[in-house]
Design a protein around this motif. Structure first.
Motif, short mmCIF file in Angstrom:
data_model
loop_
_atom_site.label_atom_id
_atom_site.label_comp_id
_atom_site.label_asym_id
_atom_site.label_seq_id
_atom_site.Cartn_x
_atom_site.Cartn_y
_atom_site.Cartn_z
N VAL A 188 0.83 -1.21 0.00
CA VAL A 188 0.00 0.00 0.00
C VAL A 188 0.86 1.26 0.00
O VAL A 188 0.64 2.19 -0.79
CB VAL A 188 -0.96 0.00 1.21
CG1 VAL A 188 -1.65 1.35 1.35
CG2 VAL A 188 -2.00 -1.11 1.07
N VAL A 189 1.86 1.30 0.88
CA VAL A 189 2.73 2.48 0.95
C VAL A 189 3.52 2.63 -0.35
O VAL A 189 3.72 3.75 -0.85
CB VAL A 189 3.68 2.40 2.17
CG1 VAL A 189 4.69 3.53 2.14
CG2 VAL A 189 2.89 2.44 3.47
N SER A 190 3.94 1.54 -0.93
CA SER A 190 4.65 1.60 -2.22
C SER A 190 3.75 2.18 -3.30
O SER A 190 4.19 3.01 -4.11
CB SER A 190 5.12 0.20 -2.63
OG SER A 190 6.06 -0.31 -1.72
N LYS A 191 2.49 1.78 -3.33
CA LYS A 191 1.56 2.30 -4.33
C LYS A 191 1.29 3.78 -4.10
O LYS A 191 1.25 4.58 -5.03
CB LYS A 191 0.26 1.49 -4.30
CG LYS A 191 0.40 0.07 -4.87
CD LYS A 191 -0.86 -0.75 -4.65
CE LYS A 191 -1.97 -0.34 -5.61
NZ LYS A 191 -1.75 -0.79 -6.99
N LEU A 192 1.09 4.16 -2.82
CA LEU A 192 0.80 5.56 -2.51
C LEU A 192 1.98 6.46 -2.83
O LEU A 192 1.80 7.64 -3.16
CB LEU A 192 0.44 5.70 -1.02
CG LEU A 192 -0.87 5.06 -0.56
CD1 LEU A 192 -1.02 5.17 0.95
CD2 LEU A 192 -2.07 5.71 -1.25
N SER A 193 3.19 5.91 -2.73
CA SER A 193 4.40 6.70 -2.96
C SER A 193 4.91 6.60 -4.39
O SER A 193 6.01 7.07 -4.69
CB SER A 193 5.51 6.24 -2.00
OG SER A 193 5.07 6.28 -0.66
N ALA A 194 4.11 5.98 -5.28
CA ALA A 194 4.53 5.77 -6.67
C ALA A 194 5.84 5.00 -6.74
O ALA A 194 6.70 5.26 -7.57
CB ALA A 194 4.66 7.10 -7.42
N GLU A 195 5.99 4.03 -5.81
CA GLU A 195 7.18 3.19 -5.76
C GLU A 195 6.81 1.75 -6.11
O GLU A 195 7.46 0.79 -5.65
CB GLU A 195 7.79 3.22 -4.34
CG GLU A 195 8.27 4.58 -3.90
CD GLU A 195 9.66 4.91 -4.43
OE1 GLU A 195 10.41 3.97 -4.75
OE2 GLU A 195 9.99 6.10 -4.55
N PHE A 196 5.75 1.59 -6.91
CA PHE A 196 5.23 0.26 -7.21
C PHE A 196 5.09 0.09 -8.72
O PHE A 196 4.61 1.00 -9.41
CB PHE A 196 3.86 0.08 -6.53
CG PHE A 196 3.28 -1.29 -6.66
CD1 PHE A 196 3.68 -2.31 -5.82
CD2 PHE A 196 2.32 -1.57 -7.63
CE1 PHE A 196 3.15 -3.59 -5.95
CE2 PHE A 196 1.78 -2.83 -7.76
CZ PHE A 196 2.19 -3.85 -6.91
N ASP A 197 5.48 -1.07 -9.22
CA ASP A 197 5.41 -1.37 -10.64
C ASP A 197 4.31 -2.40 -10.89
O ASP A 197 4.50 -3.60 -10.63
CB ASP A 197 6.76 -1.91 -11.12
CG ASP A 197 6.78 -2.18 -12.62
OD1 ASP A 197 5.75 -1.93 -13.27
OD2 ASP A 197 7.83 -2.61 -13.13
N PRO A 198 3.13 -1.99 -11.38
CA PRO A 198 2.02 -2.93 -11.59
C PRO A 198 2.32 -3.99 -12.64
O PRO A 198 1.80 -5.10 -12.57
CB PRO A 198 0.86 -2.02 -12.02
CG PRO A 198 1.50 -0.78 -12.53
CD PRO A 198 2.76 -0.61 -11.75
N VAL A 199 3.14 -3.66 -13.63
CA VAL A 199 3.49 -4.64 -14.66
C VAL A 199 4.31 -5.78 -14.03
O VAL A 199 4.09 -6.96 -14.32
CB VAL A 199 4.28 -3.96 -15.80
CG1 VAL A 199 4.73 -5.00 -16.81
CG2 VAL A 199 3.43 -2.89 -16.46
N GLN A 200 5.25 -5.41 -13.17
CA GLN A 200 6.04 -6.42 -12.47
C GLN A 200 5.15 -7.28 -11.57
O GLN A 200 5.36 -8.50 -11.45
CB GLN A 200 7.12 -5.73 -11.63
CG GLN A 200 7.90 -6.64 -10.70
CD GLN A 200 8.80 -7.61 -11.44
OE1 GLN A 200 9.18 -7.35 -12.58
NE2 GLN A 200 9.10 -8.74 -10.82
#
Length: 452
Positions: free
Chosen positions: A400-412
């Motif tokens: 969740v924190v990774s997604k909120l911080s734009a630190e998340f890669d949905p393709v990966q």
């Protein structure tokens, strides 16, 4: 080797399930043998603890050094602390509500436990003020080497963030060290993969010891409380954390399937630390950036123990009900505020919740610390529920924190799901919306995933 045996030899989940069932059988049929099996669990957990300090340090240093923007790192840490505070508060409230509804301690016959003359003097009942100040001052190590020797995760995180930040300021001259750290981290995770092959042995030993040492009788004496704790943890995971996951665009059920091996290992060993290195690897492979995994997950182990928070609130009210102490709404709100302080730093090792509970009980000036004796018999069984809830909560928090911080890669993330479950299974329930001018930050896995 036949095909079924070959598949079983590669399936860690199946191996752990069989090991747990064998542990229950041995502990029930031969209690003395079951108690002696604790050695297997202790060795496995020691092997994991052996690699946690260097992995935590190197992962954080590498992640911070590659961010090259300390403000972005501060944003991730700030969002993580806010998330931890909100969710752990909800966990405490859920525990209090369930206890007020079910009242498992009402009419409890204390003589059945008091007759066992359990010694609770070893649990330090420190004042909350002293407890909190010691915890806050303890974040900063007086000796970095000693922090590694003790395995103090919070102090290691603090030192690693400073070290990584300094590496960013040094610039290109620090690059050789970062490359060396990456190689060393790859070696350490290869060691983790070797150790995890012993996870079924560790789970068997822990379960055999638990059943052999405490037996079915202890469950019957405090069965209502035990069921209440398990039911509350299940409600919290699937209702509260399920809602958090859905609000952030992914399915909790799929996420739990992804980390199913870790859940089973913690269920057997009663220790969240037993899966920390492997969980860091899997979350990075899921698409969370190295910096967010290295920062959020280790800090969460101290600041976001959702299962322990549930247990603390329920245990305090259970003791009140067992002793016939009627706590008013104002007193329960005061208890909630105390638990918001004492639940921070309630470690991930089995049994640590008792020390925190003793500090909380003594601070209320209403609840007797001697009431701990009522729960000792089934604490090991309740530790399984709170440890599993802790790792689920911390794993979810990292995503969740990774997604909120734009630190998340949905393709990966979709690639990781397809690799584990087959093509067609997606991580996201809805498309990721990126604000104008903002690019999602792709995550680089810390290493290739270990085979199941």
């Amino acid at each position: 080797m036949t095909r079924p045996l070959r598949k079983f030899s590669k399936n860690l989940t199946a191996q752990v399930v069989v090991a747990l069932l064998l542990g229950v059988a041995v502990g029930t049929l031969w209690p003395a043998v079951g108690v002696s099996m604790q050695m297997l669990s202790d060795i496995f957990i020691k092997l994991i603890k052996m690699v946690i300090p260097p992995i935590a340090f190197l992962t954080i240093v590498i992640g911070v050094a590659e961010v090259r923007d300390l403000r972005r790192l501060g944003r991730v840490g700030g969002q993580a602390l806010i998330y931890f505070e909100v969710v752990s508060t909800i966990a405490l409230i859920v525990g209090l509500i369930v206890m007020n509804v079910l009242k498992p301690g009402a009419g409890f016959d204390r003589a059945t436990v008091d007759s066992q003359a359990v010694d609770v003097s070893k649990y330090k009942a420190a004042p909350v003020g002293s407890y909190l100040s010691d915890f806050l001052s303890g974040i900063v190590p007086d000796n970095a080497v000693a922090a590694f020797a003790r395995g103090d995760l919070l102090q290691i995180v603090f030192f690693a963030v400073l070290f990584g930040g300094a590496a960013v300021l040094v610039g290109d001259r620090a690059r050789p060290f970062v490359l060396l750290a990456q190689s060393a981290n790859d070696i350490l995770f290869k060691i983790v993969g070797m150790i995890m092959r012993l996870a079924p042995v560790g789970a068997f030993g822990a379960m055999a010891f638990t059943v052999g040492r405490y037996g079915v009788g202890s469950i019957l004496v405090l069965g209502h409380m035990l069921l209440a704790v398990y039911a509350t943890c299940i409600i919290f995971v699937f209702v509260v954390l399920g809602a958090v996951a859905r609000l952030n665009g992914f399915s909790l059920i799929r996420f739990l399937r992804y980390m199913g091996d870790e859940v089973l290992i913690v269920l057997g060993t009663c220790s969240s630390e037993s899966v920390l290195p492997r969980l860091m690897d899997k979350l990075a492979h899921l698409g969370c950036s190295r910096s967010s995994v290295g920062l959020v997950l280790p800090i969460g182990y101290s600041f976001n123990a959702d299962g322990t928070a549930i247990y603390l609130s329920m245990a305090a009210l259970f003791i009140a009900q067992a002793y016939g102490i009627e706590m008013t709404l104002a007193q329960q709100l005061g208890l909630l505020l105390l638990l918001l302080i004492t639940s921070k730093g309630s470690g991930s090792v089995a049994g640590s919740g008792f020390v925190v509970l003793a500090a909380t009980l003594s601070a209320t000036h209403v609840l007797p610390v001697e009431g701990l004796a009522l729960l000792i018999g089934v604490d090991r069984f309740m530790s399984e529920a709170r440890s599993v809830t802790n790792i689920i909560g911390n794993g979810l928090a990292t995503v969740v924190v990774s997604k909120l911080s734009a630190e998340f890669d949905p393709v990966q993330a979709d690639a990781a799901y397809a690799e584990r479950f087959g093509a067609g299974v997606k991580f996201n329930l809805k498309p990721v919306v990126v604000s104008a001018g903002e690019d999602p930050v792709p995550a680089t896995p810390m290493m290739s995933p270990q085979p199941d």
